[in-house]
Scaffold this active site. Structure first.
Site, short mmCIF file in Angstrom:
data_model
loop_
_atom_site.label_atom_id
_atom_site.label_comp_id
_atom_site.label_asym_id
_atom_site.label_seq_id
_atom_site.Cartn_x
_atom_site.Cartn_y
_atom_site.Cartn_z
N ASP A 49 -2.82 6.35 6.62
CA ASP A 49 -3.16 7.69 7.12
C ASP A 49 -4.07 7.50 8.34
O ASP A 49 -3.60 7.19 9.42
CB ASP A 49 -3.81 8.46 5.97
N ARG B 74 0.95 11.33 -9.82
CA ARG B 74 1.35 9.96 -9.50
C ARG B 74 2.69 9.61 -10.17
O ARG B 74 3.44 8.80 -9.66
CB ARG B 74 0.31 8.95 -10.00
N GLU C 87 0.85 -1.19 0.00
CA GLU C 87 0.00 0.00 0.00
C GLU C 87 0.89 1.24 0.00
O GLU C 87 2.03 1.20 0.46
CB GLU C 87 -0.93 -0.07 1.22
N ASP C 88 0.36 2.32 -0.54
CA ASP C 88 1.16 3.54 -0.62
C ASP C 88 1.35 4.20 0.75
O ASP C 88 2.45 4.53 1.15
CB ASP C 88 0.58 4.53 -1.65
N PHE D 1 0.17 16.64 3.41
CA PHE D 1 -0.37 15.95 2.23
C PHE D 1 0.72 15.83 1.18
O PHE D 1 1.27 16.84 0.72
CB PHE D 1 -1.59 16.68 1.67
P1 IMP Z 1 -6.62 6.05 5.23
O1 IMP Z 1 -7.80 5.16 5.08
O2 IMP Z 1 -7.00 7.36 5.88
O3 IMP Z 1 -5.47 5.39 5.94
O4 IMP Z 1 -6.18 6.51 3.79
C1 IMP Z 1 -5.39 5.77 2.99
C2 IMP Z 1 -5.48 6.28 1.56
O5 IMP Z 1 -5.65 7.69 1.53
C3 IMP Z 1 -4.19 6.00 0.82
O6 IMP Z 1 -4.22 4.76 0.18
C4 IMP Z 1 -4.10 7.17 -0.13
O7 IMP Z 1 -4.75 6.86 -1.34
C5 IMP Z 1 -4.84 8.29 0.55
N1 IMP Z 1 -3.93 9.27 1.19
C6 IMP Z 1 -3.71 9.45 2.51
N2 IMP Z 1 -2.81 10.41 2.74
C7 IMP Z 1 -2.42 10.84 1.53
C8 IMP Z 1 -1.46 11.84 1.10
O8 IMP Z 1 -0.76 12.51 1.87
N3 IMP Z 1 -1.36 11.99 -0.25
C9 IMP Z 1 -2.07 11.26 -1.15
N4 IMP Z 1 -2.96 10.33 -0.79
C10 IMP Z 1 -3.14 10.12 0.54
MG MG Z 2 -5.30 8.22 -3.45
#
Ligand code: IMP
Ligand code: MG
Length: 185
Positions: free
Chosen positions: A109, A171, A105-106, A158
Site C-alpha cells: 500500500d 480474512r 506479503e498480502d 480498501f
Molecule cells: P503499507 O505499509 O502501507 O504498504 O501497508 C501494508 C499493510 O497494510 C498490509 O500488509 C496490510 O496488512 C495493510 N493493508 C493495506 N491496504 C489494505 C487493504 O486494502 N485491506 C486490508 N489491509 C490493507
Molecule cells: Mg492487516
C-alpha cells in the site's frame, strides 16, 4: 439463518477478484518462482497475518523445495489508514545469511511496511531478497519500492478477504472484495 460466508458477504459492496481468478494467478506466480529459483536454497517468508492464505497457496504452487518461516510485522492498528509505525511482533526462527529469501506479503500500500522490513532483513545478508505481493496499490506509494513479483495491481480501495482483514475480520473469505463504506465509517 445465514451461513458464515453469506453473513460476511452482507458487508461486501462488490467482489474485486473472485476465487478462480486468484487461484489461477497464484498458480502462475508459483510456476514463475519455481523457474527463477530452480536449484537454489529458498526460504519462503510469510508475513503474518495477512499473507497467510496467499502463502499457503503460493507454497503449494511452487514445484521446488522451500523452507517456510514466519514473521509478524505491521504498520496498521485496527484502522484503515497506515500509521507509519512499523513493529516486528514476531521474528523469523531461521538465519537467512547466504540464503535466497522470498517475502510473501498480502498487499503493498504505502510501501512503508515492506521497505522497513527489507532494510531489516538485508542487514542479515541474505544471498538475495525479493518481494512477492498478491496485491499492489501503486497509487498509494509513499516510498521508493515496487514488488519484484505481483499478483494484481488494484485501485485505491480498501479490500478484504483471502487473508486481508478489517479489524481482524473477513480474512477467511475465499475472494477479495471491497467493503461497504458504512461497514467502517
Ligand atoms: P503499507 O505499509 O502501507 O504498504 O501497508 C501494508 C499493510 O497494510 C498490509 O500488509 C496490510 O496488512 C495493510 N493493508 C493495506 N491496504 C489494505 C487493504 O486494502 N485491506 C486490508 N489491509 C490493507
Ligand atoms: Mg492487516
Amino acid at each position: 439463518m445465514l451461513s458464515g460466508k453469506e453473513f460476511m458477504a452482507q458487508d461486501i459492496d462488490h467482489v474485486l477478484l473472485d476465487e478462480e481468478t486468484i487461484q489461477n494467478r497464484v498458480r502462475e506466480l508459483g510456476e514463475k518462482l519455481s523457474k527463477d529459483y530452480e536449484g537454489k536454497e529458498v526460504i519462503l517468508l510469510c508475513i503474518l497475518k495477512g499473507a497467510v492464505i496467499f502463502f499457503a497457496d503460493l507454497a503449494r504452487a511452487m514445484k521446488i523445495h522451500v523452507k517456510m518461516d514466519f514473521m509478524a510485522i505491521s504498520s496498521y492498528g485496527d484502522a484503515v489508514k497506515t500509521s507509519g509505525i512499523v513493529k516486528i511482533a514476531k521474528d523469523m526462527d531461521s538465519s537467512i545469511t547466504g540464503k535466497h529469501v522470498i517475502i510473501a506479503e498480502d498487499i503493498m500500500d504505502s510501501g512503508l511496511t515492506l521497505s522497513h522490513l527489507c532494510r531489516v532483513l538485508n542487514e542479515r545478508q541474505p544471498a538475495s531478497l525479493k518481494v512477492c505481493c498478491l496485491l499492489d496499490k501503486p497509487d498509494r506509494r509513499e516510498c521508493e519500492i515496487t514488488p519484484d513479483y505481483c499478483g494484481f495491481k488494484i485501485p485505491n480501495e480498501f479490500v478484504v478477504g483471502y487473508g486481508l482483514d478489517y479489524q481482524q475480520k473477513y480474512r477467511n473469505l475465499p475472494y477479495i472484495g471491497v467493503l461497504k463504506p458504512e461497514t467502517y465509517k
